[in-house]
Design a protein around this motif. Structure first.
Motif, PDB file in Angstrom:
ATOM      1  N   ARG A 159       0.812  -1.210   0.000  1.00  0.00           N
ATOM      2  CA  ARG A 159       0.000   0.000   0.000  1.00  0.00           C
ATOM      3  C   ARG A 159       0.848   1.264   0.000  1.00  0.00           C
ATOM      4  NH1 ARG A 159      -4.202   1.185   4.524  1.00  0.00           N
ATOM      5  NH2 ARG A 159      -4.105   3.451   4.415  1.00  0.00           N
ATOM      6  N   PHE A 160       2.003   1.229   0.661  1.00  0.00           N
ATOM      7  CA  PHE A 160       2.767   2.469   0.812  1.00  0.00           C
ATOM      8  C   PHE A 160       3.943   2.495  -0.150  1.00  0.00           C
ATOM      9  CE2 PHE A 160       0.924   1.698   5.095  1.00  0.00           C
ATOM     10  CZ  PHE A 160       0.008   2.745   5.073  1.00  0.00           C
ATOM     11  N   THR A 161       3.796   3.270  -1.201  1.00  0.00           N
ATOM     12  CA  THR A 161       4.870   3.391  -2.183  1.00  0.00           C
ATOM     13  C   THR A 161       5.580   4.731  -2.045  1.00  0.00           C
ATOM     14  OG1 THR A 161       3.341   4.276  -3.802  1.00  0.00           O
ATOM     15  CG2 THR A 161       3.668   1.896  -3.823  1.00  0.00           C
ATOM     16  N   GLU A 162       5.080   5.580  -1.156  1.00  0.00           N
ATOM     17  CA  GLU A 162       5.624   6.926  -0.970  1.00  0.00           C
ATOM     18  C   GLU A 162       5.676   7.233   0.518  1.00  0.00           C
ATOM     19  OE1 GLU A 162       6.442   8.989  -3.381  1.00  0.00           O
ATOM     20  OE2 GLU A 162       5.609   7.938  -5.125  1.00  0.00           O
ATOM     21  N   PRO A 163       6.480   8.249   0.923  1.00  0.00           N
ATOM     22  CA  PRO A 163       6.395   8.700   2.311  1.00  0.00           C
ATOM     23  C   PRO A 163       4.968   9.151   2.613  1.00  0.00           C
ATOM     24  CG  PRO A 163       7.975  10.038   1.050  1.00  0.00           C
ATOM     25  CD  PRO A 163       7.461   8.997   0.129  1.00  0.00           C
ATOM     26  N   THR A 164       4.519   8.898   3.837  1.00  0.00           N
ATOM     27  CA  THR A 164       3.097   9.071   4.142  1.00  0.00           C
ATOM     28  C   THR A 164       2.919   9.765   5.489  1.00  0.00           C
ATOM     29  OG1 THR A 164       2.698   7.007   2.942  1.00  0.00           O
ATOM     30  CG2 THR A 164       0.942   7.747   4.419  1.00  0.00           C
ATOM     31  N   VAL A 165       2.051  10.765   5.537  1.00  0.00           N
ATOM     32  CA  VAL A 165       1.717  11.398   6.817  1.00  0.00           C
ATOM     33  C   VAL A 165       0.915  10.386   7.625  1.00  0.00           C
ATOM     34  CG1 VAL A 165       0.473  13.282   7.949  1.00  0.00           C
ATOM     35  CG2 VAL A 165       1.736  13.709   5.834  1.00  0.00           C
ATOM     36  N   ILE A 166       1.299  10.204   8.882  1.00  0.00           N
ATOM     37  CA  ILE A 166       0.718   9.127   9.689  1.00  0.00           C
ATOM     38  C   ILE A 166      -0.596   9.565  10.325  1.00  0.00           C
ATOM     39  CG2 ILE A 166       1.095   7.645  11.708  1.00  0.00           C
ATOM     40  CD1 ILE A 166       4.173   8.018  11.110  1.00  0.00           C
ATOM     41  N   ASP A 167      -1.629   8.761  10.102  1.00  0.00           N
ATOM     42  CA  ASP A 167      -2.892   8.930  10.823  1.00  0.00           C
ATOM     43  C   ASP A 167      -3.298   7.556  11.360  1.00  0.00           C
ATOM     44  OD1 ASP A 167      -3.855   7.501   8.678  1.00  0.00           O
ATOM     45  OD2 ASP A 167      -4.859   9.200   7.735  1.00  0.00           O
ATOM     46  N   GLU A 168      -4.479   7.453  11.926  1.00  0.00           N
ATOM     47  CA  GLU A 168      -4.887   6.187  12.550  1.00  0.00           C
ATOM     48  C   GLU A 168      -4.932   5.037  11.537  1.00  0.00           C
ATOM     49  OE1 GLU A 168      -5.120   5.105  15.663  1.00  0.00           O
ATOM     50  OE2 GLU A 168      -4.335   7.077  16.209  1.00  0.00           O
ATOM     51  N   ALA A 169      -5.382   5.335  10.319  1.00  0.00           N
ATOM     52  CA  ALA A 169      -5.474   4.280   9.300  1.00  0.00           C
ATOM     53  C   ALA A 169      -4.083   3.770   8.917  1.00  0.00           C
ATOM     54  CB  ALA A 169      -6.206   4.822   8.067  1.00  0.00           C
ATOM     55  N   VAL A 170      -3.119   4.679   8.852  1.00  0.00           N
ATOM     56  CA  VAL A 170      -1.743   4.289   8.517  1.00  0.00           C
ATOM     57  C   VAL A 170      -1.173   3.430   9.649  1.00  0.00           C
ATOM     58  CG1 VAL A 170       0.598   5.144   8.073  1.00  0.00           C
ATOM     59  CG2 VAL A 170      -1.374   6.300   7.039  1.00  0.00           C
ATOM     60  N   LEU A 171      -1.432   3.850  10.891  1.00  0.00           N
ATOM     61  CA  LEU A 171      -0.971   3.064  12.039  1.00  0.00           C
ATOM     62  C   LEU A 171      -1.557   1.661  12.016  1.00  0.00           C
ATOM     63  CD1 LEU A 171      -1.061   5.629  14.992  1.00  0.00           C
ATOM     64  CD2 LEU A 171       0.924   4.343  14.199  1.00  0.00           C
ATOM     65  N   ALA A 172      -2.837   1.574  11.666  1.00  0.00           N
ATOM     66  CA  ALA A 172      -3.501   0.265  11.643  1.00  0.00           C
ATOM     67  C   ALA A 172      -2.858  -0.644  10.601  1.00  0.00           C
ATOM     68  CB  ALA A 172      -4.987   0.445  11.356  1.00  0.00           C
ATOM     69  N   GLU A 173      -2.462  -0.080   9.460  1.00  0.00           N
ATOM     70  CA  GLU A 173      -1.844  -0.879   8.399  1.00  0.00           C
ATOM     71  C   GLU A 173      -0.433  -1.336   8.824  1.00  0.00           C
ATOM     72  OE1 GLU A 173      -3.171  -2.156   5.870  1.00  0.00           O
ATOM     73  OE2 GLU A 173      -1.516  -2.689   4.538  1.00  0.00           O
ATOM     74  N   ILE A 174       0.319  -0.467   9.482  1.00  0.00           N
ATOM     75  CA  ILE A 174       1.658  -0.848   9.965  1.00  0.00           C
ATOM     76  C   ILE A 174       1.520  -1.974  10.992  1.00  0.00           C
ATOM     77  CG2 ILE A 174       3.745  -0.045  11.181  1.00  0.00           C
ATOM     78  CD1 ILE A 174       3.125   2.797  10.058  1.00  0.00           C
ATOM     79  N   GLU A 175       0.473  -1.877  11.802  1.00  0.00           N
ATOM     80  CA  GLU A 175       0.189  -2.905  12.817  1.00  0.00           C
ATOM     81  C   GLU A 175      -0.172  -4.230  12.153  1.00  0.00           C
ATOM     82  OE1 GLU A 175      -1.028  -1.902  16.558  1.00  0.00           O
ATOM     83  OE2 GLU A 175      -0.141  -3.915  16.632  1.00  0.00           O
ATOM     84  N   ARG A 176      -0.979  -4.155  11.081  1.00  0.00           N
ATOM     85  CA  ARG A 176      -1.391  -5.366  10.382  1.00  0.00           C
ATOM     86  C   ARG A 176      -0.180  -6.113   9.819  1.00  0.00           C
ATOM     87  NH1 ARG A 176      -2.445  -7.384   5.727  1.00  0.00           N
ATOM     88  NH2 ARG A 176      -1.718  -5.575   4.561  1.00  0.00           N
ATOM     89  N   LEU A 177       0.884  -5.371   9.519  1.00  0.00           N
ATOM     90  CA  LEU A 177       2.065  -5.967   8.899  1.00  0.00           C
ATOM     91  C   LEU A 177       3.085  -6.493   9.921  1.00  0.00           C
ATOM     92  CD1 LEU A 177       2.369  -3.278   6.104  1.00  0.00           C
ATOM     93  CD2 LEU A 177       1.975  -5.714   5.690  1.00  0.00           C
ATOM     94  N   VAL A 178       2.747  -6.413  11.211  1.00  0.00           N
ATOM     95  CA  VAL A 178       3.683  -6.892  12.251  1.00  0.00           C
ATOM     96  C   VAL A 178       4.125  -8.347  12.033  1.00  0.00           C
ATOM     97  CG1 VAL A 178       3.802  -7.546  14.709  1.00  0.00           C
ATOM     98  CG2 VAL A 178       3.200  -5.213  14.066  1.00  0.00           C
ATOM     99  N   PRO A 179       3.218  -9.259  11.663  1.00  0.00           N
ATOM    100  CA  PRO A 179       3.657 -10.648  11.494  1.00  0.00           C
ATOM    101  C   PRO A 179       4.739 -10.830  10.424  1.00  0.00           C
ATOM    102  CG  PRO A 179       1.270 -10.526  11.577  1.00  0.00           C
ATOM    103  CD  PRO A 179       1.763  -9.113  11.505  1.00  0.00           C
ATOM    104  N   VAL A 180       4.832  -9.931   9.458  1.00  0.00           N
ATOM    105  CA  VAL A 180       5.871 -10.071   8.430  1.00  0.00           C
ATOM    106  C   VAL A 180       7.089  -9.180   8.690  1.00  0.00           C
ATOM    107  CG1 VAL A 180       4.612 -11.129   6.533  1.00  0.00           C
ATOM    108  CG2 VAL A 180       4.401  -8.657   6.899  1.00  0.00           C
TER     109      VAL A 180
END
Ligand SMILES: Nc1ncnc2c1ncn2[C@@H]1O[C@H](COP(=O)(O)OP(=O)(O)O)[C@@H](O)[C@H]1O
Ligand SMILES: CC(=O)OP(=O)(O)O
Ligand SMILES: [Mg+2]
Length: 406
Positions: A99-120
């Motif tokens: 999903r993230f191909t560019e630098p991204t300003v962090i909001d709750e949705a971005v945090l949730a996606e980073i969290e979803r990727l913890v297993p990898v």
């Protein structure tokens, strides 16, 4: 936007590296590191611009405590996080998925996606998340930007990014090669073109990022076309504590015959393998010292490390077809002349060689170590992930006009 300073946080599994940079002139106002987080003997090293470094040792239990210690240290120099000069905080985030191909300003949705990727990215993303949340709590009004290790690799063709497993299963679980250290591979491939006096679009480079984690990439005209790390930062080169490539059936064997659990094998391959598993040391300086003293185990570990590296140089040579430069970077790549020499030894047929004298020179600047008029340049190019993250962070907050999180 008023401020012109960016604080960069690079939170690793057991460390936080940080830099405060004034983007008007690129001056580093402070640089530092907290190491061995979670141990009794954590260490903080802080160096303000033009001043003497300070060191402090004691228990730093977790990344939240580490970041608070960093904030306190900065405040002693009048550079505290409450400064109105601070424009943004830039965070290295290791796994950004597709999903993230560019630098991204962090909001709750971005945090949730980073969290979803913890297993990898189990060693990295949790630390990155704690860094972000702690920074947000300290400065809720400030834009926080995520710069992803995976972003540079999203240009890889499907032929390089896909594993040869059942497509439906792979897609259902988003299994593919993502690649990491992308900020470094991007920066170093660009700096290599600059060193050659050519435009990045005209240059093909093999970048060897050899730190504690290590990865290789094939960069054609400024775009990544292949890289050695995969779904997670475990695949590819032999690393300080990670195995890199092996037959995946080793895992089933360890489960069925060795009686090990998935978590035990995960720890084995990520933390007790690579150089440390082979010889008990993960620091290349110590390994070379032992090799020079005639230590057989250290010699074998070194040889296995070099053999793998050489295979990737050959593979990416074939992927690129034409190679203009091989660039060595990160702690080992920038500092270990024996690793560079051994990695290209015997590759004269590919136009690759190092000049003994040039290779022995130490320095902080990008430089060539290949003989004059060599067909392929061999370069040492110091990476600067922090400056690259600061630059991308500052550009994004200026472009989007001081985005506000509250
Ligand atoms: N002078 C040196 N000679 C050989 N290896 C070195 C030297 N200095 C640092 N290193 C190696 O660099 C590694 C750390 O590299 P670095 O890029 O900082 O890694 P990371 O960012 O993954 O922590 C150390 O483990 C050590 O092996
Ligand atoms: C992705 C990765 O391996 O990072 P590091 O080298 O910082 O551990
Ligand atoms: Mg690193």
């Amino acid at each position: 936007m008023t401020g012109s300073r960016v604080l960069v946080l690079n939170s690793g599994s057991s460390s936080v590296k940080y830099q405060l940079i004034d983007m008007r002139g690129g001056e580093r106002l402070a640089v530092g590191l907290v190491e061995r987080i979670g141990e009794e003997t954590s260490r903080l090293k802080h160096t303000p611009a033009g001043g003497d470094g300070r060191e402090w040792s004691g228990a730093v239990p977790d990344h939240e405590a580490a970041l608070k210690a960093v904030a306190a240290e900065l405040a002693k120099d009048g550079l505290g996080l409450d400064s109105p000069e601070l424009a943004a905080i830039g965070h290295r985030v290791v796994h950004g998925g597709l999903r993230f191909t560019e630098p991204t300003v962090i909001d709750e949705a971005v945090l949730a996606e980073i969290e979803r990727l913890v297993p990898v990215a189990p060693l990295h993303n949790p630390a990155n998340l704690t860094g972000i949340r702690t920074a947000q709590a300290l400065r809720p009004d400030l834009p926080q930007v995520a710069v992803f290790d995976t972003a540079f690799h999203t240009t890889m063709p499907e032929s390089a990014a896909r594993y040869a497993i059942d497509v439906e299963t792979a897609d259902a679980h988003r299994i593919r090669r993502y690649g990491f250290h992308g900020t470094s591979h991007a920066y170093v491939s660009r700096e290599t073109a600059r060193l050659l006096g050519r435009a990045p679009e005209d240059v093909n480079v093999i970048v060897l990022h050899l730190g504690n984690g290590a990865s290789a990439s094939a960069v054609r005209g400024g775009r990544c076309v292949d890289t050695s790390m995969g779904l997670t930062p475990l695949e590819g080169l032999v690393m300080g504590t990670r195995s890199g490539d092996m037959d995946p059936a080793v895992i089933f064997h360890l489960m069925r015959v060795g009686g090990m659990s998935a978590d035990e094998i995960d720890t084995l391959l990520n933390k007790r393998s690579g150089l440390i598993g082979l010889c008990g040391d993960n620091d290349m300086r110590e390994i070379r010292r032992r090799v020079d003293a005639g230590d057989e185990r250290a010699r074998l570990a070194f040889d296995i490390y070099i053999h793998r590296l050489k295979k990737y140089i050959g593979a990416y040579y074939a992927v690129l077809g034409r190679v203009d430069a091989v660039a060595f970077t990160a702690g080992v790549g920038e500092n270990s002349a024996p690793v560079r020499e051994a990695a290209v030894a015997g590759l004269e047929g590919l136009g690759l060689a190092v000049d003994g004298e040039l290779n022995a020179v130490r320095g902080d600047e990008a430089r060539l170590v290949s003989p004059e008029r060599a067909r392929v340049a061999v370069a040492v190019v110091p990476t600067d992930e922090e400056m690259e993250i600061a630059t991308q962070t500052y550009a994004l907050v200026n472009e989007s006009g001081n985005p506000n999180l509250t």
